[in-house]
Structures are given as C-alpha cells and as structure tokens.
Design an enzyme around this catalytic site. Structure first.
Site, PDB file in Angstrom:
ATOM      1  N   CYS A   2     -71.227 -25.204  66.317  1.00 16.76           N
ATOM      2  CA  CYS A   2     -69.804 -25.121  66.607  1.00 16.76           C
ATOM      3  C   CYS A   2     -69.469 -23.704  67.061  1.00 16.76           C
ATOM      4  O   CYS A   2     -70.009 -22.727  66.541  1.00 16.76           O
ATOM      5  CB  CYS A   2     -68.909 -25.461  65.427  1.00 16.76           C
ATOM      6  SG  CYS A   2     -69.165 -27.100  64.777  1.00 16.76           S
ATOM      7  N   ARG A  27     -73.435 -23.725  71.484  1.00 14.68           N
ATOM      8  CA  ARG A  27     -73.432 -23.886  70.024  1.00 14.68           C
ATOM      9  C   ARG A  27     -73.120 -25.323  69.598  1.00 14.68           C
ATOM     10  O   ARG A  27     -73.177 -25.649  68.413  1.00 14.68           O
ATOM     11  CB  ARG A  27     -72.391 -22.950  69.403  1.00 14.68           C
ATOM     12  CG  ARG A  27     -72.654 -21.492  69.693  1.00 14.68           C
ATOM     13  CD  ARG A  27     -71.594 -20.638  69.055  1.00 14.68           C
ATOM     14  NE  ARG A  27     -71.621 -20.746  67.623  1.00 14.68           N
ATOM     15  CZ  ARG A  27     -72.376 -20.006  66.820  1.00 14.68           C
ATOM     16  NH1 ARG A  27     -73.156 -19.087  67.332  1.00 14.68           N
ATOM     17  NH2 ARG A  27     -72.330 -20.179  65.529  1.00 14.68           N
ATOM     18  N   TRP A  75     -70.342 -29.277  67.090  1.00 13.58           N
ATOM     19  CA  TRP A  75     -71.599 -29.986  66.839  1.00 13.58           C
ATOM     20  C   TRP A  75     -71.343 -30.772  65.569  1.00 13.58           C
ATOM     21  O   TRP A  75     -71.151 -30.198  64.497  1.00 13.58           O
ATOM     22  CB  TRP A  75     -72.739 -28.982  66.661  1.00 13.58           C
ATOM     23  CG  TRP A  75     -74.082 -29.649  66.579  1.00 13.58           C
ATOM     24  CD1 TRP A  75     -74.876 -30.034  67.611  1.00 13.58           C
ATOM     25  CD2 TRP A  75     -74.789 -29.989  65.382  1.00 13.58           C
ATOM     26  NE1 TRP A  75     -76.032 -30.606  67.128  1.00 13.58           N
ATOM     27  CE2 TRP A  75     -76.010 -30.594  65.771  1.00 13.58           C
ATOM     28  CE3 TRP A  75     -74.522 -29.868  64.022  1.00 13.58           C
ATOM     29  CZ2 TRP A  75     -76.941 -31.050  64.860  1.00 13.58           C
ATOM     30  CZ3 TRP A  75     -75.470 -30.332  63.116  1.00 13.58           C
ATOM     31  CH2 TRP A  75     -76.661 -30.911  63.534  1.00 13.58           C
ATOM     32  N   ASN A 101     -66.095 -23.871  61.611  1.00 10.77           N
ATOM     33  CA  ASN A 101     -67.527 -24.022  61.851  1.00 10.77           C
ATOM     34  C   ASN A 101     -68.208 -23.934  60.482  1.00 10.77           C
ATOM     35  O   ASN A 101     -67.985 -22.970  59.757  1.00 10.77           O
ATOM     36  CB  ASN A 101     -67.979 -22.880  62.775  1.00 10.77           C
ATOM     37  CG  ASN A 101     -69.487 -22.750  62.885  1.00 10.77           C
ATOM     38  OD1 ASN A 101     -70.227 -23.696  62.640  1.00 10.77           O
ATOM     39  ND2 ASN A 101     -69.942 -21.571  63.257  1.00 10.77           N
ATOM     40  N   GLY A 102     -69.002 -24.940  60.127  1.00 11.87           N
ATOM     41  CA  GLY A 102     -69.675 -24.910  58.822  1.00 11.87           C
ATOM     42  C   GLY A 102     -69.500 -26.229  58.096  1.00 11.87           C
ATOM     43  O   GLY A 102     -69.092 -27.231  58.697  1.00 11.87           O
ATOM     44  N   GLU A 488     -95.716 -25.797  70.424  1.00 15.77           N
ATOM     45  CA  GLU A 488     -94.525 -25.339  71.137  1.00 15.77           C
ATOM     46  C   GLU A 488     -94.335 -26.124  72.444  1.00 15.77           C
ATOM     47  O   GLU A 488     -93.221 -26.522  72.797  1.00 15.77           O
ATOM     48  CB  GLU A 488     -94.643 -23.824  71.389  1.00 15.77           C
ATOM     49  CG  GLU A 488     -93.548 -23.197  72.205  1.00 15.77           C
ATOM     50  CD  GLU A 488     -92.141 -23.369  71.649  1.00 15.77           C
ATOM     51  OE1 GLU A 488     -91.964 -23.872  70.526  1.00 15.77           O
ATOM     52  OE2 GLU A 488     -91.195 -23.027  72.375  1.00 15.77           O
ATOM     53  N   LYS A 492     -91.051 -28.384  73.321  1.00 16.50           N
ATOM     54  CA  LYS A 492     -90.242 -28.164  74.533  1.00 16.50           C
ATOM     55  C   LYS A 492     -90.069 -29.478  75.283  1.00 16.50           C
ATOM     56  O   LYS A 492     -88.980 -29.794  75.747  1.00 16.50           O
ATOM     57  CB  LYS A 492     -90.892 -27.139  75.481  1.00 16.50           C
ATOM     58  CG  LYS A 492     -90.878 -25.703  75.048  1.00 16.50           C
ATOM     59  CD  LYS A 492     -89.541 -25.009  75.190  1.00 16.50           C
ATOM     60  CE  LYS A 492     -88.740 -25.080  73.940  1.00 16.50           C
ATOM     61  NZ  LYS A 492     -88.949 -24.110  72.915  1.00 16.50           N
ATOM     62  N   GLU A 495     -87.753 -32.052  73.267  1.00 18.42           N
ATOM     63  CA  GLU A 495     -86.335 -31.735  73.062  1.00 18.42           C
ATOM     64  C   GLU A 495     -85.519 -31.777  74.341  1.00 18.42           C
ATOM     65  O   GLU A 495     -84.330 -32.057  74.288  1.00 18.42           O
ATOM     66  CB  GLU A 495     -86.161 -30.397  72.338  1.00 18.42           C
ATOM     67  CG  GLU A 495     -86.505 -29.187  73.143  1.00 18.42           C
ATOM     68  CD  GLU A 495     -86.333 -27.891  72.367  1.00 18.42           C
ATOM     69  OE1 GLU A 495     -85.401 -27.777  71.572  1.00 18.42           O
ATOM     70  OE2 GLU A 495     -87.148 -26.985  72.574  1.00 18.42           O
ATOM     71  N   HIS A 511    -109.637 -37.293  64.404  1.00 16.30           N
ATOM     72  CA  HIS A 511    -109.334 -37.851  63.075  1.00 16.30           C
ATOM     73  C   HIS A 511    -108.110 -38.763  63.123  1.00 16.30           C
ATOM     74  O   HIS A 511    -107.451 -38.973  62.120  1.00 16.30           O
ATOM     75  CB  HIS A 511    -109.133 -36.713  62.067  1.00 16.30           C
ATOM     76  CG  HIS A 511    -110.354 -35.865  61.921  1.00 16.30           C
ATOM     77  ND1 HIS A 511    -111.477 -36.292  61.257  1.00 16.30           N
ATOM     78  CD2 HIS A 511    -110.652 -34.632  62.407  1.00 16.30           C
ATOM     79  CE1 HIS A 511    -112.409 -35.354  61.313  1.00 16.30           C
ATOM     80  NE2 HIS A 511    -111.928 -34.341  62.011  1.00 16.30           N
ATOM     81  N   LYS A 610     -77.603 -24.801  69.716  1.00 17.14           N
ATOM     82  CA  LYS A 610     -78.436 -23.604  69.769  1.00 17.14           C
ATOM     83  C   LYS A 610     -78.622 -22.965  68.396  1.00 17.14           C
ATOM     84  O   LYS A 610     -79.697 -22.501  68.059  1.00 17.14           O
ATOM     85  CB  LYS A 610     -77.769 -22.610  70.728  1.00 17.14           C
ATOM     86  CG  LYS A 610     -78.563 -21.358  70.956  1.00 17.14           C
ATOM     87  CD  LYS A 610     -79.741 -21.640  71.851  1.00 17.14           C
ATOM     88  CE  LYS A 610     -80.655 -20.455  72.007  1.00 17.14           C
ATOM     89  NZ  LYS A 610     -81.989 -20.897  72.386  1.00 17.14           N
TER      90      LYS A 610
HETATM   91  C1  F6R Z   1     -86.351 -25.121  70.099  1.00 18.62           C
HETATM   92  C2  F6R Z   1     -85.350 -24.334  69.430  1.00 18.62           C
HETATM   93  C3  F6R Z   1     -85.156 -24.520  67.975  1.00 18.62           C
HETATM   94  C4  F6R Z   1     -84.963 -23.157  67.293  1.00 18.62           C
HETATM   95  C5  F6R Z   1     -84.641 -23.343  65.803  1.00 18.62           C
HETATM   96  C6  F6R Z   1     -84.529 -22.010  65.086  1.00 18.62           C
HETATM   97  O1  F6R Z   1     -86.437 -24.804  71.458  1.00 18.62           O
HETATM   98  O2  F6R Z   1     -84.672 -23.543  70.040  1.00 18.62           O
HETATM   99  O3  F6R Z   1     -86.217 -25.214  67.403  1.00 18.62           O
HETATM  100  O4  F6R Z   1     -86.128 -22.405  67.464  1.00 18.62           O
HETATM  101  O5  F6R Z   1     -83.443 -24.046  65.669  1.00 18.62           O
HETATM  102  O6  F6R Z   1     -83.524 -21.224  65.632  1.00 18.62           O
HETATM  103  P1  F6R Z   1     -83.465 -19.662  65.388  1.00 18.62           P
HETATM  104  O7  F6R Z   1     -84.641 -19.071  66.070  1.00 18.62           O
HETATM  105  O8  F6R Z   1     -82.163 -19.233  66.010  1.00 18.62           O
HETATM  106  O9  F6R Z   1     -83.500 -19.454  63.915  1.00 18.62           O
END
Ligand code: F6R
Length: 615
Positions: A2, A27, A75, A101-102, A488, A492, A495, A511, A610
């Site tokens: 948010c 956000r 969000w 927000n929260g 990773e 990517k 998501e 396995h 984010k």
């Molecule tokens: C994936 C991604 C998320 C963040 C995770 C942690 O691309 O961006 O998995 O890595 O939410 O976020 P931070 O790094 O802000 O603690």
C-alpha cells in the site's frame, strides 16, 4: 504494501495526489482512491478497484479544486480488492476520512465493541474500524483530532501508517506510523505525507522520516509537531531526500524492469565505488571496519531474508564459507521469527532487503536484537526500518527499484556480500593475498563485462523466449554458486510470466524432478562452473537422454556443452565466485521477454507488491 500520499498547502491537491499514487503503484495496485477537502468544506471521494489509471477514468476529467487531500494505492489484506474496500475510508459520521497501510490485528475485537456502541461498517477492512474508533474517541471526549488518533493508536495491535483528515478542521493533517513507513515532506508553505520520497521529490527534498509510534501533525500555517503515542513531544529531525527524478522515470524503456536490468553495470559499480581499490589492494566497508572484532570472532553468521533477497543470502553462505571460513545459516525470515531460534551474543545476523521494510525480515532482526546478536543490514532503501534497526550495515546504492521483480537490488546485494566475505576473510587470513588481489581485479571488471553481456545476449535471449513462451513448466538447474541462480531464475519466470518453474541443484534432479522431463520441458542449466564441470555436463546428458529441451548458460568459448544443448548463451569469463553476477543476467532477460510475449504486466504482476510490509 500500500502506498500513501497526502498534501496540505496552496497548490491543487488532485494532480499532486494522483501523480504521487502513480509513483507509489509499485507498492500495490489492487485499488486506488483519493479524498479531497474542497473550499466549501466538503469531502469529495473517488475510489476504484484496479490501478490509478482506473481511478482517473472514474474521475472522468471532473474539475476538482482543493488544496488538501489524501490518496492511497492498495495491496489487499482484509477484504477482496473492490471499490468498497478501496481506501480512503470515512468514519461513521463522515467527519473523518483516512488512508492506512498495514494490518490492525485486533480489529475484530475493536469492531465488536464499536458495533455495540452503534457503529455500522460498509467495508470488510480493518482500516474502517480504526477510523470509527478515532471518531468514537473524538466524539465522546470532544478531543482534537491528534489526541483522538493518539489514544486510538494506543489501543491498536498491529502495524500502521495512516494519514487522516477532519472535515471540521480545514488546516490540519495528522499522520502516524508503526511498522509501515511514512515520511513528512516540508515544502514552502506546504506539507506532504508519503510512504517514500518518490511522490514528493519534485516538490521538496526536506523530509522527516517518522519512527515507530510517532504521530506528526502538520498545519497550513507551517507548523510541524511530532509526538509519541506516550504523548512525549519531539523535535523533528529534518533530513535531505537523496533521490534523482530520472531514477524514477522509465527513461525510454517499456518497463522499469528492463531499465533496471540494463542499469546493472552502473549499479554494481556504484555498490563498489569508494569501497574497493584493486591497484592499492584494499576493501573498506564502514560497517565492517566499525565492528571488526565482533565480525571476526563470531561463532556463525545467520542470514535472514525473503524472496530474491533470500537467494542472495544463499550466495552469501557459499561466499562466507569459502572466503572467510565462517559457518553460515540461511533462514527464511518468516520461519526463523516463529521458531524460537537459538541465538547468542556471539552470533552475527545479517538482514538482506531491497526495501528495508519487509515485515518478516524486520521482525526476525528484532528478535535477534533482543537476544543480543549483532545485526548487520544489507539494504537498498536509505533510512528504511531495517537500515535503522541494525547496528551496522552497508547500503547497496542501487537507486530506486520500481519493477516489482527484483533485479539490480539482487546483484547489488551479491556484490556487498562478496566484499564483506573477502574483507573478513582477508582480515582473518583465510584467503591468500594473491587470491584477494585477483578477486579485486576481477570485481572491478564486472561492470564492463555486464555491459558487454547485455549488449550481446539480448537478441538471442529474445529468440529463446519466443520458443519458450508457451511452456507451462520450466526447470532451472545449477550447482555450487549457480544453484541460488537457478532458484532466482525460476522465481523471476514464475512471478512475472505465470509459468510454473522450479529451481533445483542439478544433481538432485535425479531424485525426483527427472520424472517431469520430456520433450515439452524447457530445462535451463546454468553451467558456467569451473569446479564440478564434468558433473554438470553429466547432468545435461541426463536431461538430453529424456528429450528435455536444454537452454545452457555457459562460459564463453565452451565447446563441450553447446553440441548437447538446444540453445547456448555465453557469459564472459570471470572468477568462479563472481559468476552469479553475470549468469543471472540472461535469466532476468529471459523471464522479462517471455512475460512481454505473454502480454503480462511486467512491472506489476498479479497479486504481488514491491514492499511486503505485512506478514
Ligand atoms: C522477487 C521479489 C521478492 C522480494 C521479497 C523481499 O523478485 O522482489 O521476492 O525479493 O519480497 O523483499 P525485500 O528485498 O524488499 O525485503
């Protein structure tokens, strides 16, 4: 999660709020809304499920004249993302309007008590409960807004950043925070509230970052007051916002994610700037210098993080164990915090986070602090909660990362972990002088190698993306330093393109996951290894024998793997411990181009946000 923006001053509030919301959309983008207090003393509220663009379409060009207002991009946590649950929310008598927000954890108990007092609610949100509670206290005791807010917040369990407006008070906004970020921007005869600096940077650079359990009251006559929930008055600590407008614009790229992938040669150089010198042979990290003894004498390091930052932490484990010979445990922050972990004063806990606001990481670090561990933060957002909680730390200096999928923050974190492991290893004597010097030179060459990789591989990656775009599953395999990169790469892809993908240690494949392999399964093998090279070649053979489609990332000049693979992407040669900084790039680009070809909104993938400031 948010985003909040609010304004009081002489300018038109509507464009400031809506532009600010667009900047904060990373956000959360389940719904967007604004409330304005116009010159006639009336509130005008517009809110809509979806993005800020949907809100603007809903406003439909209506002329809105007001010089105070609040805005929110959501969000969803409590209640589905619809128009009714969108913020802002009115109090029962429509006198107050609030954005939040929260999560208010005890909202159900508060709601029952308020219902008994005659309140009825329109939405499913915890926010509406809080604004009704403030109204109830204000009404019952005839309190000024800020006092009603203060008392209400003392009854609340949970996390919040709020901004609230009172129809009867045209000259005041009140904001408060606990666990979710909020800053006050101080302009010329005007004030702003915002979740971060992005909505206000063109208006002012003078900011006050609120701390937990602080309340800020701003008035039209230029007064800013800060007090705690315990009613202690504080003097505002004004800081300079360090943010460039260009860094929050797309700068000709279609998506922020693509821009951020291409920024990596610069962000990686920025992460090292002033911290290493290959010619003179040194690394200097302020945090490490300050706590050298404790860092060297630690029994073990524990790294806590979530998502992509957790993948960087895994690389941290490999780096610290190899270069500094320190045992490392890598923990999902969300598991660690609820597990009653064994921690002592001899432990060092590293928190890795782009945003510095991730709720689980923050809570895990708080727990470690209570148990006496030394906390070290590797964080991107300056002044964020994790940066402020930790005893020491290093910023990664990647600049604002706006695409929801993390890219440049990841490589920045890996650079910092490498520098830390090298510096501590060198001080401990666990790496030789010649190897230390070789690594320093190799590190200095990484930005140029990234640059040439980006310019050489993108066309080919786009071609492979076109071949892969209709896949429903994908497997990413790697060994050693490339195993976290496999994880990773898979994250990517899933998501942003919604293709199911799994990352696996290449040798573990036999396995179980090998059963999945057939001619429809793309298998991305990151095979740049120097150690265990023959082993990874055997793993590729195993996939080939089952007709899997192999996309191999190899070191330039590799002659063994290309005849086996359907597609081969070459990365420049470097020291093995540094290969993740290069091998991750084609995987970032691959997921980006597949997502674009599948018409996905790359920067705002569904259901994500984010900055995850809720558990
Ligand atoms: C994936 C991604 C998320 C963040 C995770 C942690 O691309 O961006 O998995 O890595 O939410 O976020 P931070 O790094 O802000 O603690």
């Amino acid at each position: 999660m948010c985003g909040i923006v609010a304004y009081i001053g002489k300018q038109e509030a509507f464009p400031i709020l809506t532009k600010g919301l667009q900047r904060l959309e990373y956000r959360g983008y389940d719904s967007a809304g604004i409330a304005l207090r116009n010159g006639q003393g009336e509130f005008e509220m517009f809110k809509k499920k979806g993005k800020v663009a949907d809100l603007l379409a809903h406003v439909n060009g209506k002329k809105l004249t007001a010089n105070m207002g609040i805005g929110h991009t959501r969000w969803a946590t409590h209640g589905p993302p619809n128009d009714v649950n969108a913020h802002p929310h009115f109090s029962g008598n429509n006198r107050l309007v609030m954005v939040h927000n929260g999560i208010i954890e005890n909202y159900e108990a508060l709601k029952v008590a308020l219902e008994e007092a005659g309140h009825t609610f329109q939405s499913d949100t915890d926010t509406e409960v809080l604004v009704h509670l403030i109204e109830e206290l204000q009404k019952r005791e005839n309190l000024p807004l800020e006092e009603a807010v203060r008392i209400a917040l003392s009854k609340v369990v949970g996390a919040y950043a709020i901004v609230i407006m009172d129809r009867e008070d045209p000259d005041k906004l009140v904001g408060a925070r606990k666990g979710s970020p909020l800053l006050v921007g101080i302009g010329d005869g005007e004030f702003f509230f915002a979740s971060d600096g992005t909505p206000i940077v063109e208006h002012t650079r003078r900011v006050v970052y609120l701390d937990d359990e602080q309340i800020a009251v701003v008035t039209r006559d230029g007064n800013l007051q800060i007090k705690t929930i315990e009613n202690e008055q504080l003097s505002p600590f004004v800081e300079q916002l360090d943010l460039q407008i260009e860094s929050i614009e797309k700068d000709g790229y279609d998506y922020f994610m693509l821009k951020e992938i291409h920024e990596q040669p610069h962000t990686v150089a920025d992460a090292m700037r002033g911290r290493i010198n290959a010619k003179e042979g040194w690394i200097r990290l302020g945090g490490v210098e300050e706590y050298t003894n404790r860092l060297l004498q630690a029994n073990r390091y524990i790294m806590v993080a979530c998502g992509t930052s957790w993948h960087a932490a895994m690389l941290g484990e490999y780096l610290f164990e190899e270069l500094a010979r320190i045992p490392v445990e890598v923990e999902y922050a969300s598991e660690f915090r609820y597990r009653n972990p064994i921690l002592t004063e001899k432990d060092v806990v590293l928190g890795l986070s782009q945003s510095g606001e991730t709720a689980d990481t923050l809570a895990a670090l708080q727990l470690a602090k209570e148990r006496g561990a030394l906390l070290y933060g590797i964080v991107n957002v300056v002044g964020s909660s994790i940066a402020r909680l930790t005893n020491a730390g290093s910023y990664i200096h990647a600049g604002p990362e706006i695409g929801v999928a993390s890219t440049k923050a990841f490589t920045g974190q890996v650079v910092l972990l490498t520098l830390m492991a090298m510096s501590i290893g060198y001080k401990k004597g666990t790496i030789s002088k010649s190897y230390f010097h070789r690594l320093l030179s190799a590190l200095e060459e990484i930005p140029a190698k990234m640059e040439s990789l980006l310019s050489q591989c993108e066309e080919q990656v786009r071609y492979i993306a076109a071949e892969m775009k209709n896949a429903t599953n994908a497997l990413y395999l790697g060994r050693g330093y490339n195993f976290p990169i496999a994880l990773e790469g898979a994250l990517k892809l899933k998501e942003i393109s919604y293709i199911h993908a799994e990352g696996y240690p290449a040798a573990e494949m036999k396995h179980g996951p090998i059963a999945l392999i057939d001619k429809n399964m793309p298998v991305i093998v990151i095979a740049t290894n120097k150690s265990a090279y023959e082993k990874i070649v055997s793993n590729i053979q195993e996939v080939k024998a089952r007709e899997g489609r192999i996309i191999a990332v190899v070191t330039e000049g590799d002659k063994t793997i290309s005849p086996l693979a359907d597609y081969t992407i070459e990365i420049p040669e470097t020291e093995e411990v540094l290969t993740p900084l290069l091998s991750v790039i084609p995987l970032q680009l691959l997921s980006y181009h597949i997502a674009v070809m599948r018409n996905c909104n790359v920067d705002q993938p569904r259901n994500l946000a984010k900055s995850v400031t809720v558990e």
